[in-house]
Write a protein that holds these residues in place. Sequence first.
Motif, PDB file in Angstrom:
ATOM      1  N   GLY A 231      10.762   5.487   6.845  1.00 20.75           N
ATOM      2  CA  GLY A 231      12.065   5.945   6.380  1.00 20.75           C
ATOM      3  C   GLY A 231      13.185   5.140   6.995  1.00 20.75           C
ATOM      4  O   GLY A 231      12.977   4.048   7.534  1.00 20.75           O
ATOM      5  N   GLY A 232      14.374   5.699   6.951  1.00 21.39           N
ATOM      6  CA  GLY A 232      15.523   5.079   7.607  1.00 21.39           C
ATOM      7  C   GLY A 232      15.812   3.684   7.105  1.00 21.39           C
ATOM      8  O   GLY A 232      15.741   3.390   5.915  1.00 21.39           O
ATOM      9  N   GLN A 233      16.127   2.795   8.055  1.00 14.55           N
ATOM     10  CA  GLN A 233      16.532   1.434   7.711  1.00 14.55           C
ATOM     11  C   GLN A 233      15.395   0.633   7.073  1.00 14.55           C
ATOM     12  O   GLN A 233      15.650  -0.249   6.253  1.00 14.55           O
TER      13      GLN A 233
ATOM     14  N   THR B 102      15.356  10.736  -0.194  1.00 12.66           N
ATOM     15  CA  THR B 102      15.014  12.162  -0.128  1.00 12.66           C
ATOM     16  C   THR B 102      13.674  12.430  -0.799  1.00 12.66           C
ATOM     17  O   THR B 102      12.819  13.155  -0.262  1.00 12.66           O
ATOM     18  N   LEU B 103      13.462  11.815  -1.964  1.00  9.71           N
ATOM     19  CA  LEU B 103      12.195  11.991  -2.673  1.00  9.71           C
ATOM     20  C   LEU B 103      11.042  11.424  -1.860  1.00  9.71           C
ATOM     21  O   LEU B 103       9.962  12.033  -1.771  1.00  9.71           O
ATOM     22  N   ARG B 104      11.253  10.251  -1.255  1.00 11.12           N
ATOM     23  CA  ARG B 104      10.213   9.652  -0.406  1.00 11.12           C
ATOM     24  C   ARG B 104       9.826  10.596   0.721  1.00 11.12           C
ATOM     25  O   ARG B 104       8.634  10.814   1.010  1.00 11.12           O
ATOM     26  N   SER B 105      10.829  11.178   1.370  1.00 12.02           N
ATOM     27  CA  SER B 105      10.580  12.062   2.499  1.00 12.02           C
ATOM     28  C   SER B 105       9.768  13.288   2.077  1.00 12.02           C
ATOM     29  O   SER B 105       8.824  13.704   2.769  1.00 12.02           O
TER      30      SER B 105
ATOM     31  N   ASP C 258       0.838  -1.196   0.000  1.00 10.90           N
ATOM     32  CA  ASP C 258       0.000   0.000   0.000  1.00 10.90           C
ATOM     33  C   ASP C 258       0.876   1.250   0.000  1.00 10.90           C
ATOM     34  O   ASP C 258       2.086   1.196   0.270  1.00 10.90           O
ATOM     35  N   ILE C 259       0.232   2.396  -0.228  1.00 13.63           N
ATOM     36  CA  ILE C 259       0.968   3.645  -0.369  1.00 13.63           C
ATOM     37  C   ILE C 259       1.639   4.094   0.920  1.00 13.63           C
ATOM     38  O   ILE C 259       2.608   4.855   0.898  1.00 13.63           O
ATOM     39  N   ASP C 260       1.170   3.588   2.064  1.00 13.41           N
ATOM     40  CA  ASP C 260       1.779   4.031   3.323  1.00 13.41           C
ATOM     41  C   ASP C 260       3.174   3.464   3.542  1.00 13.41           C
ATOM     42  O   ASP C 260       3.779   3.694   4.593  1.00 13.41           O
ATOM     43  N   ILE C 261       3.710   2.754   2.549  1.00 12.81           N
ATOM     44  CA  ILE C 261       5.128   2.402   2.607  1.00 12.81           C
ATOM     45  C   ILE C 261       5.969   3.672   2.680  1.00 12.81           C
ATOM     46  O   ILE C 261       7.097   3.668   3.185  1.00 12.81           O
ATOM     47  N   LEU C 262       5.388   4.787   2.221  1.00 10.89           N
ATOM     48  CA  LEU C 262       6.109   6.068   2.258  1.00 10.89           C
ATOM     49  C   LEU C 262       6.351   6.558   3.684  1.00 10.89           C
ATOM     50  O   LEU C 262       7.220   7.405   3.905  1.00 10.89           O
ATOM     51  N   LYS C 263       5.599   6.039   4.636  1.00 16.21           N
ATOM     52  CA  LYS C 263       5.765   6.486   6.025  1.00 16.21           C
ATOM     53  C   LYS C 263       7.042   5.949   6.656  1.00 16.21           C
ATOM     54  O   LYS C 263       7.505   6.490   7.668  1.00 16.21           O
TER      55      LYS C 263
END
Length: 571
Positions: free
Chosen positions: A433-435, A456-459, A426-431
């Motif tokens: 970050g990090g490892q 950086t783009l994800r953030s 799902d799209i909340d993979i964007l939440k």
Amino acid sequence: MIVILRRKVVGDESVVIKTIKLKFGKAPNLPSAEILTTPVTVFVGPNNSGKSKILSEIHYRCTSGQLNSMDVILTEIEFDSFTLDIAQEKISKITLKPDYNEALMPDNIIVGKGGNRQQVNENQLLSALQDTNSQINLFCRWYLAFNTLILDGRNRINLVNQQSAGDLQQPPHTSFQVLFRDDDKRKKVRRIIYDAFGLHLVVDPTNLGQLRLRLSSRPPATDIEERGIHEDALKFHSDAILVEQASDGVKAFTGIVTEIIAGDPAVLLIDEPEAFLHPSLAFNLGKEIALTSSGTEKRIFVSTHSPNFVMGCIQSGAPVNIVRLTYRNGTPTARILSNQDILRLMRNPLLRSTGVLSGLFYEFVIVTESDADRAFYQEINERLLRYKPELGIINCLFINAQNKQTVKTIIKPLRELGIPAVGLVDIDILKDGGQVWTGFLESSFIPALEHQSLATLRSHIEQKLKESGKNMKRNGGVEILSHSDQEAANNLFDKLAEYGLFVVRKGELESWLPNLGATGHGPTWLIDIFEKMGEDPESSSYLKPSSGDVWSFLGEIKKWFDNPTRKGIPL
């Protein structure tokens, strides 16, 4: 391309088969691969990938000494040669006494096994065994043909039929004769059969001139009770079950084990040994085959569709080669799989619980976040295959992780085994970050130099979604962004898709097929959407594929699978 199989010398003996060369490698235009052989080589892969064909090609070469012009997999077999002492010992094991009034040419002997016999020149045979590769025809026709056996679904059941008792004054030449005379081998087979079925295998000589296998509820009190023909022996055997009257599973398992231990072929080829067997018996058979052949010069080649059989081989601890064959769009491949990689699949509780090892036997794998995701996408694919096959994915295994974070745990080892595995989230993979995000990228083998720019783009995209004040999963996904921000988000997702990572851009599973009006979340939504999609293909309310929506989404995944130069599979 070429795949070579090689094994170490055991003790002071040489092996029979030294290398096997195939016509292709793990990908087109790559250098040929070389594999150290082991006592057992297991061929796995999807249907019609050549697993059975390679066995028949090896068998023909070993028994005829020739290559078949119709071979499509095998290029050559390199045989090992033997010292003078070992060559003489091997000849003595297949030498037969001449029949009454049988004329022998000077320097000739009779060789054979299992009812087959041939008159050959002893000096020429001795020379061929010491220099096999320059005298392949003689070596194969006069020696290896008697020591090579292929077992398939047709003949493995017949292995337990009664056999001739033979002449006790001559060496044994059938597996039953060996069992009857060799206490150690008989007890070894008996132990394996007892572990499998809880019954004791015994050899019954009471049908004079014939030997039969039986299963007894108790072991023989003495050797003479089993091997004699007196009243106590007759009573003992009459109380036992004839193996040839048992189930096909019992007959197949017993026949294969007996032939490996007592028949003692130098080269044994088994096509689908799991046929007729319960999964637990397939596991046991794999384990026993690997253990029995370990530390010997025996070469066993197996074609299987059973992850249980493969697990048994690997968990035996014996050296085993796993070779995955594929054939798609006219392109064959052969990839040698690391035992350590497969062990990691089996030892990880998550991977084991998802049945991930079954991926060895499919062309493609799709890994979803949850079981509801898996069930929905699998149903969509089945309808595509039936009504819109240009978008459907054939021979694809759908499995689910526990959540989006563990999708990467499954797809990475599958790809390391050369299996095209898609991660679907799902799209909340964007939440994340990090490892977590880095691990997601690493699992799909996106080059490390691109990780920082993608992070950086994800953030930035995540921040824009937060600023919208809307729920990214339930309020439209990328559609809640401005036009330029949507373009940036789609660029990111396009990049991930190049490497087999597919994100639901509309938000989440429940965002598909909104016109049906399904409600709820997860399993509740799944039940509702399935009811609205209909069950009867003949009903007017049955939902068939159309353009756009989830149908096109799976079509994009199919494009990645069908691309022979797809990114994200390590070579």
